[in-house]
Design a protein around this motif. Structure first.
Motif, PDB file in Angstrom:
ATOM      1  N   ALA A 185      12.734 -19.732  40.274  1.00 17.01           N
ATOM      2  CA  ALA A 185      11.771 -20.173  41.291  1.00 17.01           C
ATOM      3  C   ALA A 185      10.385 -19.600  40.993  1.00 17.01           C
ATOM      4  O   ALA A 185       9.375 -20.309  41.097  1.00 17.01           O
ATOM      5  CB  ALA A 185      12.242 -19.746  42.680  1.00 17.01           C
ATOM      6  N   ALA A 186      10.329 -18.328  40.600  1.00 19.54           N
ATOM      7  CA  ALA A 186       9.051 -17.703  40.249  1.00 19.54           C
ATOM      8  C   ALA A 186       8.456 -18.348  39.002  1.00 19.54           C
ATOM      9  O   ALA A 186       7.260 -18.655  38.956  1.00 19.54           O
ATOM     10  CB  ALA A 186       9.242 -16.208  40.042  1.00 19.54           C
ATOM     11  N   ARG A 187       9.303 -18.556  37.987  1.00 24.79           N
ATOM     12  CA  ARG A 187       8.831 -19.158  36.736  1.00 24.79           C
ATOM     13  C   ARG A 187       8.225 -20.542  37.004  1.00 24.79           C
ATOM     14  O   ARG A 187       7.151 -20.871  36.503  1.00 24.79           O
ATOM     15  CB  ARG A 187       9.973 -19.269  35.738  1.00 24.79           C
ATOM     16  N   THR A 188       8.915 -21.331  37.791  1.00 23.37           N
ATOM     17  CA  THR A 188       8.417 -22.675  38.108  1.00 23.37           C
ATOM     18  C   THR A 188       7.076 -22.606  38.818  1.00 23.37           C
ATOM     19  O   THR A 188       6.147 -23.348  38.486  1.00 23.37           O
ATOM     20  CB  THR A 188       9.451 -23.427  38.973  1.00 23.37           C
ATOM     21  N   ALA A 189       6.950 -21.705  39.779  1.00 20.23           N
ATOM     22  CA  ALA A 189       5.677 -21.561  40.500  1.00 20.23           C
ATOM     23  C   ALA A 189       4.565 -21.136  39.553  1.00 20.23           C
ATOM     24  O   ALA A 189       3.445 -21.665  39.618  1.00 20.23           O
ATOM     25  CB  ALA A 189       5.826 -20.559  41.640  1.00 20.23           C
ATOM     26  N   LEU A 190       4.847 -20.191  38.680  1.00 21.98           N
ATOM     27  CA  LEU A 190       3.828 -19.717  37.742  1.00 21.98           C
ATOM     28  C   LEU A 190       3.403 -20.812  36.771  1.00 21.98           C
ATOM     29  O   LEU A 190       2.242 -20.865  36.354  1.00 21.98           O
ATOM     30  CB  LEU A 190       4.329 -18.488  36.980  1.00 21.98           C
TER      31      LEU A 190
ATOM     32  N   ASP B 198      -3.898 -14.853  41.495  1.00 21.75           N
ATOM     33  CA  ASP B 198      -4.543 -13.577  41.212  1.00 21.75           C
ATOM     34  C   ASP B 198      -3.597 -12.404  41.409  1.00 21.75           C
ATOM     35  O   ASP B 198      -3.845 -11.317  40.888  1.00 21.75           O
ATOM     36  CB  ASP B 198      -5.775 -13.393  42.114  1.00 21.75           C
ATOM     37  N   GLU B 199      -2.551 -12.639  42.183  1.00 19.97           N
ATOM     38  CA  GLU B 199      -1.574 -11.585  42.431  1.00 19.97           C
ATOM     39  C   GLU B 199      -0.291 -12.202  42.962  1.00 19.97           C
ATOM     40  O   GLU B 199      -0.257 -13.372  43.336  1.00 19.97           O
ATOM     41  CB  GLU B 199      -2.111 -10.544  43.400  1.00 19.97           C
ATOM     42  N   ILE B 200       0.764 -11.361  43.007  1.00 22.35           N
ATOM     43  CA  ILE B 200       2.071 -11.805  43.481  1.00 22.35           C
ATOM     44  C   ILE B 200       2.591 -10.785  44.483  1.00 22.35           C
ATOM     45  O   ILE B 200       2.480  -9.578  44.256  1.00 22.35           O
ATOM     46  CB  ILE B 200       3.076 -11.930  42.321  1.00 22.35           C
ATOM     47  N   VAL B 201       3.161 -11.289  45.572  1.00 19.61           N
ATOM     48  CA  VAL B 201       3.858 -10.442  46.540  1.00 19.61           C
ATOM     49  C   VAL B 201       5.301 -10.910  46.584  1.00 19.61           C
ATOM     50  O   VAL B 201       5.573 -12.090  46.802  1.00 19.61           O
ATOM     51  CB  VAL B 201       3.221 -10.531  47.954  1.00 19.61           C
ATOM     52  N   ILE B 202       6.223  -9.975  46.348  1.00 16.00           N
ATOM     53  CA  ILE B 202       7.649 -10.266  46.432  1.00 16.00           C
ATOM     54  C   ILE B 202       8.200  -9.473  47.604  1.00 16.00           C
ATOM     55  O   ILE B 202       8.066  -8.250  47.645  1.00 16.00           O
ATOM     56  CB  ILE B 202       8.397  -9.869  45.136  1.00 16.00           C
TER      57      ILE B 202
ATOM     58  N   ARG C 102       7.461  -9.426  33.694  1.00 17.18           N
ATOM     59  CA  ARG C 102       7.500  -9.752  32.266  1.00 17.18           C
ATOM     60  C   ARG C 102       6.994 -11.165  31.984  1.00 17.18           C
ATOM     61  O   ARG C 102       6.677 -11.491  30.838  1.00 17.18           O
ATOM     62  CB  ARG C 102       8.911  -9.569  31.720  1.00 17.18           C
ATOM     63  N   MET C 103       6.887 -11.998  33.032  1.00 15.52           N
ATOM     64  CA  MET C 103       6.397 -13.369  32.849  1.00 15.52           C
ATOM     65  C   MET C 103       4.880 -13.468  32.951  1.00 15.52           C
ATOM     66  O   MET C 103       4.312 -14.492  32.605  1.00 15.52           O
ATOM     67  CB  MET C 103       6.982 -14.279  33.931  1.00 15.52           C
ATOM     68  N   THR C 104       4.240 -12.427  33.481  1.00 13.95           N
ATOM     69  CA  THR C 104       2.823 -12.515  33.782  1.00 13.95           C
ATOM     70  C   THR C 104       2.185 -11.133  33.701  1.00 13.95           C
ATOM     71  O   THR C 104       2.876 -10.121  33.741  1.00 13.95           O
ATOM     72  CB  THR C 104       2.613 -13.112  35.197  1.00 13.95           C
ATOM     73  N   ASP C 105       0.874 -11.119  33.622  1.00  9.62           N
ATOM     74  CA  ASP C 105       0.162  -9.840  33.671  1.00  9.62           C
ATOM     75  C   ASP C 105      -0.491  -9.623  35.037  1.00  9.62           C
ATOM     76  O   ASP C 105      -1.292  -8.707  35.205  1.00  9.62           O
ATOM     77  CB  ASP C 105      -0.872  -9.754  32.555  1.00  9.62           C
TER      78      ASP C 105
END
Length: 171
Positions: free
Chosen positions: A121-126, A133-137, A158-161
């Motif tokens: 789900a995260a990969r698809t969104a990215l 600009d940021e991610i909240v889990i 690991r998918m993003t910086d």
């Protein structure tokens, strides 16, 4: 320029810790949110577990005929489909309430019900809804959280910086 935040949550949507994280984002001029609600099935039965009676023992012990067994299997499939529909409806309702809550806090939000694998789900969104600009889990408490046990924050990292904030609900 205002920022954009990817929020990944399900059962903790609407909880106080996530609300505070959203408010903190808005205070830092993050005004746009994309909420991904990974589908969480109502039941978590392990269909591949073979630690108990196998199918042969079940049929032998119950004395069921093949037709009765197939009927039972069809009923199980109907129950699973109904449970999946229920899980999707619940995720959609949580998403809608969170979109409204973010709007009430002064932000703008859209979102989707995502794959039941939160990493996917995260990969698809990215891939499909970027840039962020940021991610909240947001997760359940550590002792209950499947996402923390699978190390979701590090796997997404690991998918993003992008900076990732993990919000853990209290017990």
């Amino acid at each position: 320029m205002t920022g954009r935040c990817l929020v990944i949550a399900n059962q903790t949507l609407g909880g106080e810790p996530l609300d505070r994280a959203i408010e903190d984002c808005i205070a830092r001029d993050v005004q746009s949110f994309y909420v991904v609600v990974p589908l969480t099935r109502v039941e978590h039965e392990a269909t591949t577990w073979a630690g108990g009676f196998g199918l042969d023992e079940y049929v032998w012990m119950s004395g069921q005929t093949r037709a009765a067994m197939e009927s039972t299997m069809e009923e199980d499939l109907r129950r699973q489909e109904a449970a999946l529909i229920e899980a999707k409806d619940l995720a959609r309702q949580r998403l809608q309430l969170m979109v409204e809550r973010i709007a009430a806090a002064g932000g703008q939000a859209t979102g989707v019900v995502g794959d039941e694998d939160p990493v996917e789900a995260a990969r698809t969104a990215l891939e499909e809804a970027a840039p962020f600009d940021e991610i909240v889990i947001s997760t359940l408490p550590g002792r209950l959280s499947r996402w923390l046990k699978m190390d979701l924050p590090c796997r997404v990292g690991r998918m993003t910086d992008l900076p990732i904030t993990t919000v853990e609900a209290p017990d």
